[in-house]
Design a protein around this motif. Sequence first.
Motif, PDB file in Angstrom:
ATOM      1  N   LEU A  41       0.826  -1.196   0.000  1.00  0.00           N
ATOM      2  CA  LEU A  41       0.000   0.000   0.000  1.00  0.00           C
ATOM      3  C   LEU A  41       0.867   1.254   0.000  1.00  0.00           C
ATOM      4  O   LEU A  41       0.578   2.239  -0.690  1.00  0.00           O
ATOM      5  N   ARG A  42       1.946   1.226   0.762  1.00  0.00           N
ATOM      6  CA  ARG A  42       2.857   2.372   0.776  1.00  0.00           C
ATOM      7  C   ARG A  42       3.469   2.601  -0.603  1.00  0.00           C
ATOM      8  O   ARG A  42       3.624   3.740  -1.050  1.00  0.00           O
ATOM      9  N   LEU A  43       3.810   1.491  -1.270  1.00  0.00           N
ATOM     10  CA  LEU A  43       4.379   1.597  -2.610  1.00  0.00           C
ATOM     11  C   LEU A  43       3.371   2.220  -3.566  1.00  0.00           C
ATOM     12  O   LEU A  43       3.716   3.091  -4.371  1.00  0.00           O
ATOM     13  N   ARG A  44       2.116   1.811  -3.440  1.00  0.00           N
ATOM     14  CA  ARG A  44       1.061   2.341  -4.305  1.00  0.00           C
ATOM     15  C   ARG A  44       0.758   3.808  -3.998  1.00  0.00           C
ATOM     16  O   ARG A  44       0.354   4.571  -4.873  1.00  0.00           O
ATOM     17  N   GLN A  45       0.934   4.189  -2.733  1.00  0.00           N
ATOM     18  CA  GLN A  45       0.650   5.566  -2.321  1.00  0.00           C
ATOM     19  C   GLN A  45       1.792   6.541  -2.622  1.00  0.00           C
ATOM     20  O   GLN A  45       1.688   7.729  -2.357  1.00  0.00           O
ATOM     21  N   GLY A  46       2.893   6.029  -3.178  1.00  0.00           N
ATOM     22  CA  GLY A  46       4.024   6.907  -3.475  1.00  0.00           C
ATOM     23  C   GLY A  46       4.891   7.210  -2.272  1.00  0.00           C
ATOM     24  O   GLY A  46       5.596   8.221  -2.249  1.00  0.00           O
ATOM     25  N   LYS A  47       4.825   6.356  -1.239  1.00  0.00           N
ATOM     26  CA  LYS A  47       5.606   6.568  -0.017  1.00  0.00           C
ATOM     27  C   LYS A  47       6.842   5.669  -0.003  1.00  0.00           C
ATOM     28  O   LYS A  47       7.150   4.991   0.969  1.00  0.00           O
ATOM     29  N   LEU A  48       7.530   5.660  -1.131  1.00  0.00           N
ATOM     30  CA  LEU A  48       8.693   4.790  -1.277  1.00  0.00           C
ATOM     31  C   LEU A  48       9.748   5.084  -0.222  1.00  0.00           C
ATOM     32  O   LEU A  48      10.408   4.175   0.281  1.00  0.00           O
ATOM     33  N   GLU A  49       9.913   6.374   0.150  1.00  0.00           N
ATOM     34  CA  GLU A  49      10.954   6.743   1.112  1.00  0.00           C
ATOM     35  C   GLU A  49      10.694   6.198   2.501  1.00  0.00           C
ATOM     36  O   GLU A  49      11.588   6.144   3.338  1.00  0.00           O
ATOM     37  N   GLN A  50       9.442   5.746   2.769  1.00  0.00           N
ATOM     38  CA  GLN A  50       9.094   5.182   4.075  1.00  0.00           C
ATOM     39  C   GLN A  50       9.280   3.666   4.130  1.00  0.00           C
ATOM     40  O   GLN A  50       9.084   3.065   5.181  1.00  0.00           O
ATOM     41  N   MET A  51       9.626   3.079   3.004  1.00  0.00           N
ATOM     42  CA  MET A  51       9.763   1.616   2.944  1.00  0.00           C
ATOM     43  C   MET A  51      11.197   1.200   3.254  1.00  0.00           C
ATOM     44  O   MET A  51      12.149   1.903   2.915  1.00  0.00           O
ATOM     45  N   ARG A  52      11.325   0.045   3.910  1.00  0.00           N
ATOM     46  CA  ARG A  52      12.649  -0.481   4.219  1.00  0.00           C
ATOM     47  C   ARG A  52      13.293  -1.042   2.956  1.00  0.00           C
ATOM     48  O   ARG A  52      12.609  -1.555   2.055  1.00  0.00           O
ATOM     49  N   VAL A  53      14.599  -0.968   2.892  1.00  0.00           N
ATOM     50  CA  VAL A  53      15.324  -1.432   1.715  1.00  0.00           C
ATOM     51  C   VAL A  53      15.109  -2.915   1.489  1.00  0.00           C
ATOM     52  O   VAL A  53      14.956  -3.380   0.344  1.00  0.00           O
ATOM     53  N   GLU A  54      15.016  -3.701   2.589  1.00  0.00           N
ATOM     54  CA  GLU A  54      14.843  -5.148   2.422  1.00  0.00           C
ATOM     55  C   GLU A  54      13.512  -5.494   1.768  1.00  0.00           C
ATOM     56  O   GLU A  54      13.402  -6.503   1.054  1.00  0.00           O
TER      57      GLU A  54
END
Length: 221
Positions: A41-54
Motif C-alpha cells: 500500500l505504501r508503494l502504491r501511495q508513493g511513499k517509497l521513502e518510508q519503505m525499508r530497503v529489504e
Amino acid sequence: MPNTQYPIPNTQKLQDLMQQVGISSFKALSRAAGVSERQLLRLRQGKLEQMRVEVLLKLSPVLQMPLSELVTTFSTVELLQEKTAPTQELLQQIADLRTEYDRSQQQIEQQQEILLQELQQSSLQLLESLLLQWPTAAQKAQENPQLAAVKIVPLVQKPLEKLLQAWGVEAIAPVGAELPYDPQLHQLMEGTAQPGEKVKVRYTGYLQGEKVLYRAKVSAV
C-alpha cells in the motif's frame, strides 16, 4: 486489501508490472515476495521513502525488475529532481558564502592596512620636529660635549607630549613628585611602603583613560 481514504497514484503502475509476471492480485504479490500488504500500500501511495530497503529487495526479483529501476518507477521524475535541486542549491549557497567570506577578509585586511598607514602618518606628523631636528642636535652634542643638555630636551619633550596627548595618554605623576603610595599605580623599586605612605617617583608611569599602561616606579621616602 484494507480500504483507505488516501489517494493511490501508483496502483496502476504496480498492477501493470504484476500482469507482466502473471500475478493477479496484491495478496498474491504479498505472498510471493514475503512482504505485507501494508508495504504494498505504501508503494502504491508513493511513499517509497518510508519503505525499508529489504522490502524493495524482496519485490525486485518477484517483479523481475532491477532495484534501481523499481525505485525510479515508483519515485516520479519530479520527486527525484526535487531531492537533487536542494543539494545543488545548497552547494551553490556554500560556494557563495565562501566567496563572500573571502571578500570580507580581503576588505578587513585592506582596512587594517589603511588604518595602520593613517596612524603612522599622523604619528609622523606629531613627531615631525623631533625627526627633523634631533639628528642635528645629537650631532652638535657629540661635537661639543659642553653643550647644555637643557637646550636639547625640548626637541624631544614637546613632540612626545603632543603624541601622548593625541593618543589620550597621560603621566601618572612627574618624576621627583612625592605622593601617597598606591600599589595599583606605583611599583616599588626599593624599600617598603604601606598604601598611603609617602613615596617618591623615580620613573613616571602612564594611564590611557582608566587603563594603567605602566605603573610609575617609586621608592620609599
